[in-house]
Design an enzyme around this catalytic site. Structure first.
Site, PDB file in Angstrom:
ATOM      1  N   LEU A  87      -0.559   4.504   0.140  1.00 26.28           N
ATOM      2  CA  LEU A  87      -1.327   5.695   0.514  1.00 26.28           C
ATOM      3  C   LEU A  87      -0.546   6.565   1.495  1.00 26.28           C
ATOM      4  O   LEU A  87       0.296   6.077   2.243  1.00 26.28           O
ATOM      5  CB  LEU A  87      -2.680   5.293   1.113  1.00 26.28           C
ATOM      6  CG  LEU A  87      -2.749   4.488   2.420  1.00 26.28           C
ATOM      7  CD1 LEU A  87      -2.497   5.312   3.652  1.00 26.28           C
ATOM      8  CD2 LEU A  87      -4.097   3.817   2.524  1.00 26.28           C
ATOM      9  N   ARG A  88      -0.856   7.859   1.444  1.00 22.65           N
ATOM     10  CA  ARG A  88      -0.243   8.789   2.402  1.00 22.65           C
ATOM     11  C   ARG A  88      -1.317   9.238   3.373  1.00 22.65           C
ATOM     12  O   ARG A  88      -2.406   9.640   2.941  1.00 22.65           O
ATOM     13  CB  ARG A  88       0.309  10.028   1.668  1.00 22.65           C
ATOM     14  CG  ARG A  88       1.467   9.756   0.742  1.00 22.65           C
ATOM     15  CD  ARG A  88       1.610  10.900  -0.247  1.00 22.65           C
ATOM     16  NE  ARG A  88       0.374  11.101  -0.987  1.00 22.65           N
ATOM     17  CZ  ARG A  88       0.067  12.198  -1.680  1.00 22.65           C
ATOM     18  NH1 ARG A  88       0.902  13.204  -1.707  1.00 22.65           N
ATOM     19  NH2 ARG A  88      -1.082  12.301  -2.335  1.00 22.65           N
ATOM     20  N   GLU A  91       0.848  -1.201   0.000  1.00 21.64           N
ATOM     21  CA  GLU A  91       0.000   0.000   0.000  1.00 21.64           C
ATOM     22  C   GLU A  91       0.885   1.253   0.000  1.00 21.64           C
ATOM     23  O   GLU A  91       1.836   1.334   0.757  1.00 21.64           O
ATOM     24  CB  GLU A  91      -0.917  -0.029   1.235  1.00 21.64           C
ATOM     25  CG  GLU A  91      -1.895   1.114   1.283  1.00 21.64           C
ATOM     26  CD  GLU A  91      -2.617   1.307  -0.030  1.00 21.64           C
ATOM     27  OE1 GLU A  91      -3.276   0.369  -0.501  1.00 21.64           O
ATOM     28  OE2 GLU A  91      -2.511   2.404  -0.621  1.00 21.64           O
ATOM     29  N   CYS A  93       5.704   5.375   8.681  1.00 23.05           N
ATOM     30  CA  CYS A  93       6.253   4.513   7.623  1.00 23.05           C
ATOM     31  C   CYS A  93       7.738   4.755   7.332  1.00 23.05           C
ATOM     32  O   CYS A  93       8.543   3.832   7.465  1.00 23.05           O
ATOM     33  CB  CYS A  93       5.459   4.701   6.336  1.00 23.05           C
ATOM     34  SG  CYS A  93       3.843   3.946   6.459  1.00 23.05           S
TER      35      CYS A  93
END
Ligand code: NAD
Length: 446
Positions: free
Chosen positions: A158-159, A156, A279
């Site tokens: 996504l931010r 994934e 992350c």
């Protein structure tokens, strides 16, 4: 398709809701009872713009389940089980404990299921996790071989803060697979998406996620290092240095009609306070740890980590150099989340700054539109901070104002110019310039 998502944190919840919005029948499971209770009421336990609205409009296809031993029989009926549990860092290494626990659970599900279930790992895991660790746990404990169940890896990208937009308008979708039936399942799941799909084995999918994040972190640390060197040399306008670098046509190409195109990557080519969040720090460390485990040198990655770890100290040094004595100063920190539009404070530079300044100044105050509760939880009583609701009113009680997170609301600080006269404004996000605050001392990271 009938899809189960295990783990309803930032990634699992956003993925589940977005997949349901495309018409898949999705059940999101989590072992945290209170999280499931909140979700069942139509509310989200995380702050993400547009999430609750999409939960509402997709509710016919979406349900939430507390995961306990009774879930095993329910899980037998799904075509795909997407695993989105956490993979935190433990002494720099990826802790795969949550993934292992789910793999054990799924081995019991697969053992007693008559269906072909594809297990799809979405958590960020080190290369080799899906095709070795997860596969072995399921095979050894279910008595079934790959081919009697399926395995895939779908990283994934996504931010946080833009998660719904990123998921629904993905740049690309990576379909990592270990068996052809699972590739078909992945293709069907993402059929409604028109972007480029990359079909690779699960190791390549896992590696892609790490290279993506580590390369971006490398750009950030590189520019921070150049900026620190320039500051050490002195009398260098580093903002102009980077403006000039950006204008190289390899960073800013010309569009078809001859206009300069300023790509988003330039945001990573500006000095700042370093990368944070849930992350980048852990993914960069994980790649370094993995390389070292395999006896391969990771010199660049280790330097990226080193520069980033030191960046909060650099900021305190800038403060001390420009302000002089800070032990008699009251400090207000604006922004606690690691970036705007999220309440996530994991590895937030703001919190590192608060820790560093804790014993150095008279008092610390801090504001954030939504991340105060999470900050309280993270810092506990180890740092003495007064959390303020009205940041503008607090300006007058403080000597140094640090803009630490570039929340849009702080741009209106220019309306309070008069209150800032005689004070220090440390703009760690380069939102303004010295001319913006006549009468104040403006400090920047440039
Ligand atoms: P998170 O900590 O917000 O959520 C994880 C969820 O999993 C929690 O709600 C937890 O209760 C649940 N969980 C853990 N073990 C479980 C189990 N055995 N059964 C059921 N539920 C269980 O984590 P996150 O930020 O959503 O990240 C998840 C993964 O996605 C990580 O590997 C992360 O690196 C990766 N990732 C995160 C982001 C991001 O921006 N947060 C982006 C891309 C990838």
């Amino acid at each position: 398709m009938d899809i189960a998502v295990i783990g309803t944190g930032y990634v699992g919840l956003v993925s589940g809701v977005c997949l349901a919005s495309k018409g898949h029948k999705v059940t999101c499971f989590d072992k945290n009872k209170s999280v499931i209770g909140t979700l069942e009421q139509g509310k989200s336990h995380i702050h993400e713009s547009g999430l609750e609205a999409l939960m509402k409009s997709s509710r016919e296809c979406l349900s939430f389940e507390y995961l306990d031993s009774s879930s095993e029989s329910k899980l037998q009926s799904f075509d795909a089980v997407i695993v989105a549990v956490g993979t935190p860092t433990n002494n720099g290494k990826t802790d795969l404990g949550q993934v292992e626990a789910v793999a054990h659970l799924l081995s019991r599900v697969i053992k007693s299921s008559k269906n072909y279930i594809s297990v799809i790992i979405k958590s960020t895991v080190i290369p080799g996790t899906t095709d070795t660790l997860v596969k072995n746990i399921i095979q050894n404990n279910s008595g079934k071989l790959l081919g009697e169940f399926g395995l895939g890896m779908n990283p994934e990208f996504l931010r946080e803060g833009n998660a719904i937009g990123d998921f629904l308008n993905a740049d690309r979708i990576v379909l990592g697979f270990e068996d052809c039936l699972t590739l078909d399942v992945l293709r069907k799941i993402y059929e409604p998406w028109e972007c480029k799909k990359i079909e690779v084995n699960s190791r390549s999918a896992e590696m892609m996620k790490y290279v993506n994040n580590t390369l971006l972190a490398t750009l950030i640390s590189s520019v921070n290092e150049y900026s620190n060197i320039a500051r050490g040399i002195g009398n260098i306008d580093f903002e102009q240095v980077m403006n000039g670098v950006h204008l190289d046509h390899r960073w800013t190409p010309l569009s078809a009609d001859g206009q300069k195109v300023f790509p988003k990557i330039l945001d990573y080519l500006k000095p700042g306070c370093g990368y944070g969040g849930s992350c980048f720090p852990k993914d960069v460390m994980a790649l370094s740890a993995l390389a070292n485990d395999k006896l391969m040198p990771s010199r660049i990655i280790d330097a990226v980590i080193d520069v980033n770890d030191n960046q909060p100290n650099v900021m305190v040094r800038i403060l001390k150099t420009k302000v002089g004595v800070i032990s008699n100063k009251r400090v207000l920190v604006l922004g606690l989340a690691f970036k705007p539009e999220t309440d996530d404070v994991r590895e937030s530079v703001s919190l590192k700054l608060l820790k560093l300044l804790n014993d150095e100044v008279v008092s610390l105050s801090a504001h954030d539109p939504i991340a105060i509760d999470n900050t309280r939880q993270q810092l506990g009583s180890s740092v003495k901070v007064e959390y303020v609701q009205d940041w503008r009113a607090s300006i007058s009680n403080n000597d140094i104002i640090i803009i630490a997170t570039n929340w849009g609301i702080y741009e209106s600080i220019i309306d309070s110019k008069d209150m800032l006269i005689g004070k220090f404004v440390f703009d760690t996000r380069s939102l303004f310039d010295a001319k913006t605050f006549p009468g104040a001392t403006y400090l920047s990271i440039n």
